[in-house]
Design a protein around this motif. Structure first.
Motif, PDB file in Angstrom:
ATOM      1  N   GLY A 424      38.323  40.610  40.687  1.00 16.02           N
ATOM      2  CA  GLY A 424      37.607  39.677  39.812  1.00 16.02           C
ATOM      3  C   GLY A 424      36.187  40.138  39.532  1.00 16.02           C
ATOM      4  N   GLU A 425      35.714  39.879  38.316  1.00 16.73           N
ATOM      5  CA  GLU A 425      34.342  40.260  37.954  1.00 16.73           C
ATOM      6  C   GLU A 425      33.348  39.371  38.691  1.00 16.73           C
ATOM      7  OE1 GLU A 425      33.499  40.649  33.816  1.00 16.73           O
ATOM      8  OE2 GLU A 425      35.488  41.463  33.343  1.00 16.73           O
ATOM      9  N   LYS A 426      32.238  39.986  39.102  1.00 14.83           N
ATOM     10  CA  LYS A 426      31.252  39.309  39.929  1.00 14.83           C
ATOM     11  C   LYS A 426      30.703  38.047  39.254  1.00 14.83           C
ATOM     12  CE  LYS A 426      26.806  39.961  42.259  1.00 14.83           C
ATOM     13  NZ  LYS A 426      25.676  40.881  42.526  1.00 14.83           N
ATOM     14  N   GLY A 427      30.420  38.151  37.942  1.00 16.07           N
ATOM     15  CA  GLY A 427      29.847  37.003  37.243  1.00 16.07           C
ATOM     16  C   GLY A 427      30.768  35.798  37.243  1.00 16.07           C
ATOM     17  N   TYR A 428      32.066  36.051  37.069  1.00 16.46           N
ATOM     18  CA  TYR A 428      33.025  34.943  37.064  1.00 16.46           C
ATOM     19  C   TYR A 428      33.238  34.401  38.477  1.00 16.46           C
ATOM     20  CZ  TYR A 428      33.952  36.474  32.310  1.00 16.46           C
ATOM     21  OH  TYR A 428      33.825  36.810  30.988  1.00 16.46           O
ATOM     22  N   ILE A 429      33.211  35.276  39.472  1.00 14.05           N
ATOM     23  CA  ILE A 429      33.310  34.826  40.860  1.00 14.05           C
ATOM     24  C   ILE A 429      32.155  33.874  41.175  1.00 14.05           C
ATOM     25  CG2 ILE A 429      33.095  35.563  43.272  1.00 14.05           C
ATOM     26  CD1 ILE A 429      35.793  36.269  42.265  1.00 14.05           C
ATOM     27  N   GLU A 430      30.943  34.252  40.773  1.00 10.42           N
ATOM     28  CA  GLU A 430      29.772  33.418  41.040  1.00 10.42           C
ATOM     29  C   GLU A 430      29.866  32.076  40.328  1.00 10.42           C
ATOM     30  OE1 GLU A 430      26.557  35.906  39.832  1.00 10.42           O
ATOM     31  OE2 GLU A 430      26.504  37.037  41.719  1.00 10.42           O
ATOM     32  N   LYS A 431      30.389  32.101  39.106  1.00  8.40           N
ATOM     33  CA  LYS A 431      30.513  30.846  38.351  1.00  8.40           C
ATOM     34  C   LYS A 431      31.530  29.915  39.018  1.00  8.40           C
ATOM     35  CE  LYS A 431      28.655  30.043  34.964  1.00  8.40           C
ATOM     36  NZ  LYS A 431      27.388  29.269  34.725  1.00  8.40           N
ATOM     37  N   LEU A 432      32.664  30.470  39.489  1.00 12.92           N
ATOM     38  CA  LEU A 432      33.681  29.653  40.157  1.00 12.92           C
ATOM     39  C   LEU A 432      33.183  29.118  41.495  1.00 12.92           C
ATOM     40  CD1 LEU A 432      36.871  31.792  39.388  1.00 12.92           C
ATOM     41  CD2 LEU A 432      36.271  29.574  38.396  1.00 12.92           C
ATOM     42  N   LEU A 433      32.361  29.897  42.181  1.00 13.44           N
ATOM     43  CA  LEU A 433      31.742  29.403  43.413  1.00 13.44           C
ATOM     44  C   LEU A 433      30.808  28.234  43.108  1.00 13.44           C
ATOM     45  CD1 LEU A 433      30.922  32.777  45.220  1.00 13.44           C
ATOM     46  CD2 LEU A 433      32.432  30.980  46.106  1.00 13.44           C
ATOM     47  N   GLU A 434      30.064  28.354  42.015  1.00  8.58           N
ATOM     48  CA  GLU A 434      29.144  27.283  41.605  1.00  8.58           C
ATOM     49  C   GLU A 434      29.917  26.008  41.276  1.00  8.58           C
ATOM     50  OE1 GLU A 434      26.330  26.254  37.745  1.00  8.58           O
ATOM     51  OE2 GLU A 434      26.695  28.363  38.267  1.00  8.58           O
ATOM     52  N   TYR A 435      31.031  26.137  40.544  1.00 14.57           N
ATOM     53  CA  TYR A 435      31.845  24.971  40.197  1.00 14.57           C
ATOM     54  C   TYR A 435      32.517  24.369  41.430  1.00 14.57           C
ATOM     55  CZ  TYR A 435      31.594  26.595  35.306  1.00 14.57           C
ATOM     56  OH  TYR A 435      31.171  26.997  34.059  1.00 14.57           O
ATOM     57  N   GLY A 436      32.873  25.232  42.418  1.00 13.65           N
ATOM     58  CA  GLY A 436      33.602  24.768  43.596  1.00 13.65           C
ATOM     59  C   GLY A 436      35.077  25.068  43.557  1.00 13.65           C
ATOM     60  N   TYR A 437      35.561  25.803  42.566  1.00 15.58           N
ATOM     61  CA  TYR A 437      36.988  26.128  42.481  1.00 15.58           C
ATOM     62  C   TYR A 437      37.379  27.188  43.514  1.00 15.58           C
ATOM     63  CZ  TYR A 437      37.470  23.409  38.215  1.00 15.58           C
ATOM     64  OH  TYR A 437      37.499  22.379  37.311  1.00 15.58           O
ATOM     65  N   ILE A 438      36.426  27.957  44.005  1.00 16.30           N
ATOM     66  CA  ILE A 438      36.657  28.884  45.105  1.00 16.30           C
ATOM     67  C   ILE A 438      35.539  28.683  46.121  1.00 16.30           C
ATOM     68  CG2 ILE A 438      37.865  30.573  43.666  1.00 16.30           C
ATOM     69  CD1 ILE A 438      35.327  32.218  43.533  1.00 16.30           C
ATOM     70  N   LYS A 439      35.729  29.238  47.328  1.00 19.60           N
ATOM     71  CA  LYS A 439      34.725  29.078  48.377  1.00 19.60           C
ATOM     72  C   LYS A 439      34.619  30.389  49.165  1.00 19.60           C
ATOM     73  CE  LYS A 439      38.280  26.882  51.235  1.00 19.60           C
ATOM     74  NZ  LYS A 439      38.695  25.645  51.925  1.00 19.60           N
ATOM     75  N   ASN A 440      33.485  30.569  49.765  1.00 24.80           N
ATOM     76  CA  ASN A 440      33.230  31.743  50.592  1.00 24.80           C
ATOM     77  C   ASN A 440      33.285  31.320  52.053  1.00 24.80           C
ATOM     78  OD1 ASN A 440      32.115  33.926  52.004  1.00 24.80           O
ATOM     79  ND2 ASN A 440      30.826  34.501  50.268  1.00 24.80           N
ATOM     80  N   THR A 441      34.376  31.738  52.729  1.00 27.63           N
ATOM     81  CA  THR A 441      34.570  31.381  54.128  1.00 27.63           C
ATOM     82  C   THR A 441      34.354  32.617  54.993  1.00 27.63           C
ATOM     83  OG1 THR A 441      36.221  29.727  53.457  1.00 27.63           O
ATOM     84  CG2 THR A 441      36.173  30.356  55.787  1.00 27.63           C
ATOM     85  N   ASP A 442      33.198  32.671  55.616  1.00 31.90           N
ATOM     86  CA  ASP A 442      32.857  33.812  56.470  1.00 31.90           C
ATOM     87  C   ASP A 442      33.018  35.127  55.733  1.00 31.90           C
ATOM     88  OD1 ASP A 442      32.342  32.080  58.610  1.00 31.90           O
ATOM     89  OD2 ASP A 442      34.453  32.095  59.223  1.00 31.90           O
TER      90      ASP A 442
END
Length: 516
Positions: A424-442
């Motif tokens: 996945g492209e970094k910009g879209y990953i960051e946007k999905l993290l901001e929305y909450g559709y994905i999360k960073n677990t450890d």
């Protein structure tokens, strides 16, 4: 004797204060020349003052003044015609000689009833209004009006004559505006599909005037004139608004009448539906919740709820399973065209259907919508995906996620759910993290949505399969009892029973799902 002198002085004073300016504009309109208008005005004034000094006491002063004005104008027009004819041979048609049919309206316009005249101008069609304004308010001759409007002189004369009749009738009557002119009503909407480039239809339909136009013309075609009077809006403005709504396909026009171009469910219809839904609300919700508990807890291999936890996943599963039953219940509204694509093409590259609902005086369940993704970023389509976000108007959750994801955002979400987050492209990953559709677990990027995997075969034990089959039949039978039911009823009941819960720790993306 002193009484007669006092009356004369009062009338002379009233004439000087209230009629001289009006007479000048009357003469200017008739003669087309300020010099001739001044001469004719003086002639009329002289005749009026002479009569008053001789003791004339008219019963209706206004009518008497305008009668003298018309008489002196007729004399002036005859004399001018004779002079002009002897020199140039011009035609009598060059002069607008007064006729009796015009006199009454002229009197009303130039007297204290000018406000009534203006009121009626607001409610006649532009075909007549433009001519009347040019003739009476702008002092233009019929020949000039005909040239300016690209009409024949005869057409202008006929329309002016017809306008006088319409205006006179209107000025003589007490206008009664409709109830919606002072007590406008509200209307709610449900849209399916994709809006236009400028936000249509949502950017349009929230206007209070438009809501009442839709209500007024639903299954009740009306002319612009009728609508103007019913809603208390001057016709020049109403005409423009109606044509705009026709262009946006929210109204349709036929034979000069306008009609709402989408269904509106009345209060009476909604009450019948509401009562029927309340009857099945509890048993339907109980059975849906039992089915989900059995399926997910016992045999939930196809549904990965581990990322979000079962309590958060319930929001998605309840509404998703409810929708499935609605779509597959024979004869139920959910199996009709409003669930099927493609939707009708609309202005601004939109594709949608719309339904209106009259407001009611009982408490309806909170609305639950379904949004997805839009291909507005114009990129190459690598994969068609099934992504949805149920939008709950509860607890502020509607505003916690965007209205729609872009295709690229959705594709990136799918990559994460498929274990390919590194692609996945970094910009879209960051946007999905901001929305909450994905999360960073450890340091590991994981989904924060319910994930369905249709590639897994699920063997059910016989006892569970039998109970699920029975529940399926019972749920279908309940849904078939009502003509229509909305998601909000089962969500409301599940919250009341405590099966659904929310609080400060509930994830923003409740209601979101994607298929692998």
């Amino acid at each position: 004797m002193s009484s007669a002198v006092s009356m004369r002085d009062r009338l002379v004073s009233e004439f000087a204060e209230n009629y001289m300016e009006k007479l000048f504009y009357f003469c200017l309109k008739k003669t087309g020349s300020s010099t001739e208008a001044e001469d004719l005005t003086q002639d009329i004034a002289l005749n009026i003052l002479t009569a008053l000094n001789k003791g004339t006491t008219p019963t209706s002063f206004s009518a008497w003044v305008w009668q003298i004005a018309r008489n002196r104008y007729s004399v002036w027009a005859d004399e001018k015609h004779r002079r002009s004819e002897s020199v140039t041979g011009s035609d009598i048609g060059d002069y607008e000689i007064e006729n009796e049919s015009e006199n009454v309206l002229d009197e009303m316009i130039h007297s204290e009833q000018l406000s009534l005249f203006r009121r009626e101008l607001a409610f006649i069609s532009s075909n007549y209004r433009n001519i009347v304004v040019a003739y009476y308010m702008e002092n233009q001759s019929m020949r000039v009006i005909a040239s300016r409007l690209s009409l024949s002189l005869e057409t202008v004369k006929k329309r002016l004559q017809r306008a006088r009749i319409i205006l006179k009738e209107g000025m003589d009557m007490a206008r009664e505006f409709g109830v919606r002119s002072y007590n406008p009503e509200q209307i709610a909407f449900v849209m399916n599909g994709n809006g236009g480039e400028w936000g249509q239809p949502w950017s349009i339909i929230w206007h209070l005037l438009y809501k009442n136009i839709f209500l007024e013309t639903y299954e009740n075609p009306q002319t612009a004139e009728e609508l103007a009077l019913e809603l208390g809006i001057a016709l020049p403005y109403m005409e423009e608004e109606l044509e705009y709504l026709v262009r946006e396909e929210l109204l349709r026009k036929s034979n000069n009448k306008y009609e709402t171009n989408f269904p509106i469910v009345s209060r009476e219809e909604q009450r019948v539906i509401y009562d029927a839904n309340k009857t099945i609300q509890k048993p339907l919700t109980d059975k849906l919740c039992e089915m989900i508990d059995l399926y997910v807890k016992e045999e939930g291999a196809k549904v990965n709820v581990g990322y979000v936890g079962y309590e958060a996943a319930k929001w998605t599963l309840l509404v998703y399973i409810f929708d499935w039953f609605c779509k597959n219940s024979a004869g139920h509204y959910c199996n009709t065209q409003e669930w099927k694509a493609p939707y009708p093409s609309r202005p601004g590259n939109g594709a949608w259907t719309l339904k209106g609902f009259e407001t009611v005086d009982w408490k309806e369940p909170a609305f639950v919508g379904l949004h997805g993704y839009l291909s507005r970023d114009k990129v190459e389509v690598k994969k068609e995906m099934d992504f949805g976000q149920f939008k709950f108007y509860i607890g502020g959750y509607y505003a916690k996620t965007p209205d729609h994801l872009t295709y690229s955002e959705t594709y990136t979400l799918w990559l994460v759910c498929a274990g390919k987050a590194k692609d996945g492209e970094k910009g879209y990953i960051e946007k999905l993290l901001e929305y909450g559709y994905i999360k960073n677990t450890d340091g590991v990027i994981e989904p924060n949505v319910v994930v369905f995997d249709c590639n897994i075969e699920e063997p059910f034990n016989a006892e569970l399969a039998a109970r699920l089959t029975a529940l399926k039949s019972e749920i279908s039978a309940l849904i078939d009892q009502v003509p229509t039911i909305s998601r909000g009823y089962v969500v409301e009941q599940a919250l009341e029973d405590g099966w659904l819960k929310y609080g400060e720790n509930t994830i923003n993306t409740i209601g979101a799902y994607i298929y692998l």
